[in-house]
Design an enzyme around this catalytic site. Structure first.
Site, PDB file in Angstrom:
ATOM      1  N   ARG A 298      60.509  33.454   0.063  1.00  0.00           N
ATOM      2  CA  ARG A 298      59.391  32.252  -0.548  1.00  0.00           C
ATOM      3  C   ARG A 298      58.002  33.315  -0.855  1.00  0.00           C
ATOM      4  NH1 ARG A 298      60.712  29.669   3.899  1.00  0.00           N
ATOM      5  NH2 ARG A 298      61.639  27.658   3.047  1.00  0.00           N
TER       6      ARG A 298
ATOM      7  N   LYS B 242      90.136  32.058   6.922  1.00  0.00           N
ATOM      8  CA  LYS B 242      90.653  31.408   5.768  1.00  0.00           C
ATOM      9  C   LYS B 242      90.130  31.716   4.395  1.00  0.00           C
ATOM     10  CE  LYS B 242      89.772  27.533   7.480  1.00  0.00           C
ATOM     11  NZ  LYS B 242      88.887  27.683   8.295  1.00  0.00           N
TER      12      LYS B 242
ATOM     13  N   CYS C 191      64.432  42.946  -0.372  1.00  0.00           N
ATOM     14  CA  CYS C 191      63.457  41.561  -0.339  1.00  0.00           C
ATOM     15  C   CYS C 191      62.810  41.672   0.435  1.00  0.00           C
ATOM     16  CB  CYS C 191      64.739  40.721   0.054  1.00  0.00           C
ATOM     17  SG  CYS C 191      63.351  38.330  -0.362  1.00  0.00           S
TER      18      CYS C 191
ATOM     19  N   GLU D 118      73.182  42.930  -3.300  1.00  0.00           N
ATOM     20  CA  GLU D 118      73.827  42.921  -2.833  1.00  0.00           C
ATOM     21  C   GLU D 118      75.049  41.887  -3.155  1.00  0.00           C
ATOM     22  OE1 GLU D 118      71.388  42.280  -1.478  1.00  0.00           O
ATOM     23  OE2 GLU D 118      70.889  41.192   0.846  1.00  0.00           O
TER      24      GLU D 118
ATOM     25  N   LYS E 143     112.410  30.294  14.415  1.00  0.00           N
ATOM     26  CA  LYS E 143     111.780  29.205  15.261  1.00  0.00           C
ATOM     27  C   LYS E 143     110.653  28.874  14.553  1.00  0.00           C
ATOM     28  CE  LYS E 143     110.361  29.342  20.333  1.00  0.00           C
ATOM     29  NZ  LYS E 143     109.639  30.456  21.120  1.00  0.00           N
TER      30      LYS E 143
ATOM     31  N   HIS F  51      68.355  40.500  -3.973  1.00  0.00           N
ATOM     32  CA  HIS F  51      69.431  40.416  -3.116  1.00  0.00           C
ATOM     33  C   HIS F  51      70.502  40.946  -4.350  1.00  0.00           C
ATOM     34  CE1 HIS F  51      68.371  38.693   0.680  1.00  0.00           C
ATOM     35  NE2 HIS F  51      67.437  38.385  -0.228  1.00  0.00           N
TER      36      HIS F  51
END
Ligand code: GLN
Length: 541
Positions: free
Chosen positions: A473, A17, A384, A520, A222, A518
């Site tokens: 963190r 979805k 990371c 990406e 149908k 990050h």
């Protein structure tokens, strides 16, 4: 007022979805419209930040620091727009907000109920923080018929009535299973799903059917007959070998035309410009070369756990006209092995990537992979945790500090990587400590990073200051900078105050770079992230 498109799903989960919603958005965008996409997830977690990647896949981080569903990554990649905190909400957060208001006395003693209090909270989310968008697409997570999803269906039903049905469109995505022995696509599950939606008071305006093969005219008729639709509003969503082919396929099926006709906007709409989609499809059908990248990680069984990473590598492949083959390597497999076994697993790779992660399991294996890449001069990209393990490896081996580690993993160690108790975000000091809540308490979202002139990182970005997204963190201790520099290991990117190392790189190496952020999350098919592009280029090298 914008037009609202609600996307629901039925029959089974994992029908795509998110990609369908993103593709609808891309088609509208190709006609010059301004589009925004939002995700409403009915589950009761406040956000996906603390959910296991095994169950929920990757946690996608927005510029403004929200931990969200991976579908927001698809929205960003397909539309090239940054989703905001206000584009993602869960059932848990909705209930949390309502209960917080109840405790504060905001309801002035009224009995707090699902309708109207929960539904109003959902409706408020749907219509909040909107500027000049032409279309707002709202994807409802889960499958129609789920108990926790019912209240969301009720809210969007009400919302469509509130704004006028001419301003809202319901698209329902289902599955047409192919039964081999009968040699037929089966329409019954879709019929039932449309009925279940109708029980919630929502008549689907457009039915999209995932299918492994094209639909015949009789199947389309149908479905239309049983689902209260005209045949043109029954659209096949064919299985394709690459997600970036989907917008073109939907366009061929006439989806954008039907959407605009529903809103009475077709005659005033310009023709779509899908050339950039055609260009990338052309590249992926004529690869000029191929590389194999080893991903040494912890959740290799489930590729959704590294969704954005997968996509960023693919984008970098597009930019280099190079097919990127991925070899998934569980890092634990490298632990306690002889060097010849390690060699067996890691040889024949053109590049090694260690992605982000949490917890000690598999970390020593990642350290072995980083050492192998450094010593064998194989291009290495550490993201990371992948930067943290590279730093640990280097300090242990080059500086001879054998017990260097991260306090995330071992308390009694030389704390090369440790909890930072404070850092700066937009001028405000952020405080974190051992006892902080696990949810939403990391360094999250976009932070600036200053690059050192003349370094590999600076060459890759061709900029002095960059912004990248964080989700961690622990931080590397900057005090090792001088000693490492003497041995050819540079901290080439730092926080503006010079306190937090953001990028490390090894000088005498074709490509060895670790980043605390990050990259990406920011890569897009039409503009690959510079770090990934350079990494693949070096791997071809
Ligand atoms: N576990 C590490 C930290 O919290 C790295 C996190 C990550 O790779 N996203 O700092």
């Amino acid at each position: 007022m914008p037009k609202y498109i609600f996307v629901t799903g039925g029959v089974v989960s994992s029908l795509g979805k998110g990609i369908a919603s993103a593709s609808i958005g891309a088609l509208l965008q190709s006609r010059g419209y301004k589009v925004r996409i939002r995700k409403l997830d009915p589950y009761l977690n406040i956000d996906p930040g603390t959910m296991s990647p095994h169950q929920h896949g990757e946690v996608f981080v927005t510029e403004d620091g929200a931990e969200t569903d991976l579908d927001l990554g698809h929205y960003e990649r397909f539309l090239g727009i940054h989703p905001h905190k206000t584009d993602s909400i869960s059932g848990g957060k909705i209930y949390f907000n309502v209960l917080t208001k109840e405790r504060r006395g905001d309801y002035l003693g009224a009995t707090v109920q699902s309708i109207p209090h929960i539904t109003d909270e959902i409706k408020e989310f749907i219509s909040s923080d909107i500027t000049d968008e032409d279309f707002i697409i709202c994807e409802i997570g889960g499958t129609v018929g789920d108990i926790e999803g019912l209240i969301f269906l009720e809210a969007i039903r009400q919302f469509a009535n509130d704004i006028g049905r001419e301003n809202a469109l319901f698209i329902h995505l289902t599955l047409l299973p192919y039964i081999k022995t009968a040699g037929e696509l089966k329409t019954k599950p879709s019929q039932h799903s449309v009925k279940t939606l109708l029980e919630a008071g929502i008549q689907a305006d457009i039915l999209m059917c995932r299918s492994s093969m094209p639909m015949s005219d009789s199947e389309r008729k149908k479905l239309a007959l049983f689902c209260n639709l005209v045949p043109e509003d029954v659209i096949v969503a064919l299985d394709l070998d690459n997600i970036y082919k989907i917008p073109l396929s939907y366009h061929k099926e006439g989806l954008d035309v039907r959407v605009l006709e529903h809103f009475g906007m077709l005659s005033s709409s310009r023709e779509p410009d899908l050339s950039r989609w055609e260009e990338i499809v052309e590249v992926m059908e004529h690869w000029e070369r191929e590389v194999t990248i080893g991903i040494v990680g912890k959740y290799c069984g489930l590729q959704d756990a590294y969704k954005s990473l997968n996509e960023a590598l693919f984008h970098a492949g597009l930019a280099n006209r190079c097919k990127v083959k991925l070899k998934w390597i569980e890092s634990e497999r490298l632990e306690g092995k002889t060097s010849s076994t390690v060699e067996e697993i890691l040889s024949n790779l053109d590049g090694i990537l260690v992605p982000g992660g949490f917890g000690y399991r598999g970390v020593e294996g990642k350290i072995i992979a980083a050492r192998y890449a450094r010593e064998h001069k194989i291009p290495y990209l550490g993201i990371c945790l992948g930067m943290q393990v590279a730093a640990i490896e280097i300090v242990r081996d080059i500086l001879g500090i054998q017990d260097a580690n991260s306090t995330e993993f071992v308390k009694e160690c030389t704390p090369l990587i440790a909890l930072m108790h404070e850092w700066d975000q937009g001028g405000l000091k952020q405080k974190r400590h051992e006892g902080s809540d696990k949810g939403g308490t990391l360094r999250l979202g976009s932070y600036p990073c200053i690059l050192t002139k003349g370094t590999l990182a600076w060459n890759i970005y061709s900029q002095d200051k960059i912004y990248e997204r964080h989700r961690h963190r622990y931080e590397m201790d900057i005090n090792y900078e001088q000693e490492l520099a003497k041995k050819g290991v540079l901290i080439s990117g730092k926080s503006p105050d010079g306190v937090l190392p953001e990028i490390i790189e090894v000088k005498d190496h074709p490509f060895f770079i670790g980043v605390q952020f990050h990259p990406e999350f920011k890569s897009q098919p039409f503009s690959a992230h510079p770090l990934f592009r350079a990494f693949i280029k070096a791997s071809i090298g």
